[in-house]
Motif scaffolding. Structure first.
Motif, mmCIF file in Angstrom:
data_model
loop_
_atom_site.group_PDB
_atom_site.id
_atom_site.type_symbol
_atom_site.label_atom_id
_atom_site.label_comp_id
_atom_site.label_asym_id
_atom_site.label_seq_id
_atom_site.Cartn_x
_atom_site.Cartn_y
_atom_site.Cartn_z
ATOM 1 N N GLY A 131 -12.261 -18.193 15.964
ATOM 2 C CA GLY A 131 -11.216 -18.849 16.738
ATOM 3 C C GLY A 131 -10.999 -18.215 18.098
ATOM 4 O O GLY A 131 -11.517 -17.138 18.406
ATOM 5 N N GLU A 134 -9.244 -14.729 17.839
ATOM 6 C CA GLU A 134 -10.160 -13.629 17.527
ATOM 7 C C GLU A 134 -10.954 -13.215 18.766
ATOM 8 O O GLU A 134 -11.184 -12.025 19.003
ATOM 9 C CB GLU A 134 -11.126 -14.046 16.414
ATOM 10 C CG GLU A 134 -10.502 -14.124 15.026
ATOM 11 C CD GLU A 134 -9.761 -15.435 14.754
ATOM 12 O OE1 GLU A 134 -9.378 -15.662 13.592
ATOM 13 O OE2 GLU A 134 -9.566 -16.237 15.684
ATOM 14 N N ARG A 164 -7.865 -13.369 8.800
ATOM 15 C CA ARG A 164 -7.863 -13.350 10.267
ATOM 16 C C ARG A 164 -7.384 -11.990 10.789
ATOM 17 O O ARG A 164 -7.883 -11.491 11.805
ATOM 18 C CB ARG A 164 -6.971 -14.464 10.822
ATOM 19 C CG ARG A 164 -7.479 -15.865 10.515
ATOM 20 C CD ARG A 164 -6.737 -16.925 11.309
ATOM 21 N NE ARG A 164 -7.204 -16.985 12.694
ATOM 22 C CZ ARG A 164 -6.654 -17.766 13.623
ATOM 23 N NH1 ARG A 164 -5.613 -18.533 13.313
ATOM 24 N NH2 ARG A 164 -7.128 -17.777 14.847
ATOM 25 N N TYR A 214 -14.890 -17.389 7.582
ATOM 26 C CA TYR A 214 -13.848 -18.397 7.348
ATOM 27 C C TYR A 214 -13.887 -19.421 8.469
ATOM 28 O O TYR A 214 -14.512 -19.212 9.511
ATOM 29 C CB TYR A 214 -12.459 -17.747 7.276
ATOM 30 C CG TYR A 214 -12.079 -16.929 8.488
ATOM 31 C CD1 TYR A 214 -11.494 -17.502 9.615
ATOM 32 C CD2 TYR A 214 -12.294 -15.550 8.500
ATOM 33 C CE1 TYR A 214 -11.134 -16.753 10.716
ATOM 34 C CE2 TYR A 214 -11.935 -14.784 9.604
ATOM 35 C CZ TYR A 214 -11.360 -15.388 10.711
ATOM 36 O OH TYR A 214 -11.008 -14.641 11.812
ATOM 37 N N GLU A 215 -13.213 -20.514 8.238
ATOM 38 C CA GLU A 215 -13.079 -21.576 9.253
ATOM 39 C C GLU A 215 -11.668 -21.535 9.836
ATOM 40 O O GLU A 215 -10.700 -21.293 9.122
ATOM 41 C CB GLU A 215 -13.326 -22.949 8.609
ATOM 42 C CG GLU A 215 -14.761 -23.181 8.137
ATOM 43 C CD GLU A 215 -15.721 -23.416 9.284
ATOM 44 O OE1 GLU A 215 -15.242 -23.695 10.406
ATOM 45 O OE2 GLU A 215 -16.937 -23.303 9.065
ATOM 46 N N VAL A 216 -11.579 -21.780 11.124
ATOM 47 C CA VAL A 216 -10.279 -21.867 11.791
ATOM 48 C C VAL A 216 -10.090 -23.297 12.278
ATOM 49 O O VAL A 216 -10.899 -23.816 13.044
ATOM 50 C CB VAL A 216 -10.194 -20.895 12.993
ATOM 51 C CG1 VAL A 216 -8.836 -21.034 13.686
ATOM 52 C CG2 VAL A 216 -10.402 -19.460 12.540
ATOM 53 N N THR A 217 -9.031 -23.946 11.801
ATOM 54 C CA THR A 217 -8.771 -25.321 12.229
ATOM 55 C C THR A 217 -8.132 -25.318 13.621
ATOM 56 O O THR A 217 -7.580 -24.307 14.063
ATOM 57 C CB THR A 217 -7.820 -26.033 11.248
ATOM 58 O OG1 THR A 217 -6.545 -25.384 11.295
ATOM 59 C CG2 THR A 217 -8.370 -25.982 9.833
ATOM 60 N N ASP A 220 -4.568 -24.218 13.655
ATOM 61 C CA ASP A 220 -4.312 -22.783 13.488
ATOM 62 C C ASP A 220 -4.754 -21.967 14.695
ATOM 63 O O ASP A 220 -4.332 -20.815 14.856
ATOM 64 C CB ASP A 220 -5.051 -22.252 12.248
ATOM 65 C CG ASP A 220 -4.498 -22.831 10.959
ATOM 66 O OD1 ASP A 220 -3.290 -23.133 10.931
ATOM 67 O OD2 ASP A 220 -5.276 -22.988 10.000
ATOM 68 N N ASP A 221 -5.616 -22.540 15.513
ATOM 69 C CA ASP A 221 -6.223 -21.788 16.611
ATOM 70 C C ASP A 221 -5.309 -21.780 17.839
ATOM 71 O O ASP A 221 -5.601 -22.374 18.873
ATOM 72 C CB ASP A 221 -7.588 -22.394 16.967
ATOM 73 C CG ASP A 221 -8.428 -21.434 17.781
ATOM 74 O OD1 ASP A 221 -8.085 -20.241 17.821
ATOM 75 O OD2 ASP A 221 -9.441 -21.874 18.352
#
Length: 392
Positions: A131, A134, A164, A214-217, A220-221
């Motif tokens: 993301g 990050e 995260r 992991y995936e960041v939507t 959420d980003d």
């Protein structure tokens, strides 16, 4: 042979990260390979091209000039304290941190740093599979330092899930702060400092992508950067004091660690006939060999690498200066790149304390994955050293 050792070293790092991965099915291999490719290209550019060497020399001369300005202030305050031609570590290496901290504060105050960090972070997020937060955090860590960076995102800390938060902490531990670069450059060759900075930035993302995928939507980003409104002179006072605190803290830690290691070395020597650091050297010798160091020098190099892990990079850099006369230039370069990071046991406490001071519960979360955090950050250093070894 060099290429075989390099492939074996990278494979070992990836395997060690894979073994502790939180979710192996979610590992995104494409960003990892892209970033590894970027590391190889940038390292070759910095170490083996005329343009790269010119850039490094320019950065080196910039910091030399900044340190000379810092020296003017130090001479005014402490002039006559040291003997003629003496090189007191605290005065010559640590106190210039105060002046570098002031420059960072000025760049922050006039919105230069936030602009650079935001857009470099945005560009990195397109490459690393993570993301924007990050990516921002990794760049900001390299400017502000492993504890100060969390202040800029303190509003988000309470809302971050564990995975995260781990990535943010790994970035913080894998990089080094800009205020301390000048100190490093007085102890090791500046070209290795610059190369390590670039390698560790991408290496932190690579290892985090394997250990903690992991995936960041898009929902959420979100990045909310905390900024305090201050007058120019309020900012100057704060950054001067912050820089001095860092210098004093590093000095105190060095005093304690160097004295403690001397004591432990003597005890081990009396009981086992071998010093503690030499014993660690044998333990780390295979790691040194895997990053491209010849076996004949692996124990000496492993001793320095292990010293950095159990104490800090400054103690290890001082030891490198002692061992350097018996080491090849290539080994010195590889070890130097390995040393440029905050990956050591004391950093667990520093990062935990920084987060805990801003959010109690999240600080406890960091403490629980502290060893895994150090494990990941150390793998970043090993990966950086292995890549450097390919081009030295």
């Amino acid at each position: 042979m060099k290429y075989i050792v390099f492939l074996a070293g990278v494979a070992a790092v990836f395997l060690l990260a894979y073994l502790v991965s939180n979710d192996r099915k979610k590992i995104k291999y494409r960003p990892i390979l892209v970033m590894l490719g970027l590391q190889l290209i940038l390292t070759y550019f910095l170490l083996n091209t005329g343009v790269g060497l010119v850039i490094i020399k320019g950065i080196s001369k910039l910091f030399e000039k900044l340190l000379s300005y810092a020296g003017a202030g130090i001479d005014f305050v402490f002039g006559g304290l040291a003997n003629e031609a003496a090189m007191p570590f605290f005065l010559n290496v640590l106190l210039p941190i105060v002046f570098i901290s002031v420059l960072i504060g000025i760049a922050q105050h006039f919105r230069i740093l936030p602009f650079i960090i935001k857009w470099i972070g945005f560009a990195l997020s397109k490459v690393n599979g993570l993301g924007r937060l990050e990516s921002y955090n990794a760049v900001a860590s390299a400017v502000f330092g492993q504890s100060e960076v969390f202040i800029s995102v303190k509003k988000l800390l309470g809302h971050l899930p564990k995975h995260r938060l781990y990535t943010l902490c790994t970035s913080a531990m894998s990089t080094v702060s800009a205020s301390i670069l000048g100190a490093y450059m007085t102890m090791i060759d500046p070209k290795y400092v610059v190369t390590a900075l670039v390698l560790n930035l991408f290496g932190g993302f690579i290892i985090a992508n394997i250990i903690n995928p992991y995936e960041v939507t898009s929902d959420d980003d979100i990045i909310e950067i905390e900024e305090e409104k201050q007058t120019f002179f309020e900012m100057l006072g704060e950054y001067i004091m912050d820089g001095f605190k860092v210098a004093v803290i590093v000095g105190a830690m060095l005093l304690g660690f160097v004295a403690l290691i001397a004591l432990i070395n003597d005890v081990f020597n009396m009981v086992f006939g071998i010093t503690f650091q030499t014993m660690l050297g044998y333990v780390f010798a295979p790691v040194a060999f895997l990053v491209g160091i010849p076996w004949a020098e692996a124990v000496s190099a492993g001793t320095i690498m292990a010293t950095k892990l159990v104490s800090n990079e400054f103690v290890a850099m001082m030891d490198l200066a002692k061992y350097a006369k018996n080491m090849s230039d290539r080994t010195i370069g590889i070890v130097s790149v390995f040393l440029v990071s905050f990956a050591n046991f004391s950093s667990i406490g520093i990062i935990t304390g920084a987060v805990k001071g801003l959010h109690e519960e999240q600080g406890n979360t960091v403490a629980r994955f502290g060893i895994k955090l150090l494990y990941g950050a150390t793998l970043v250093s090993i990966l950086s050293a292995a890549i450097a070894g390919l081009f030295l």
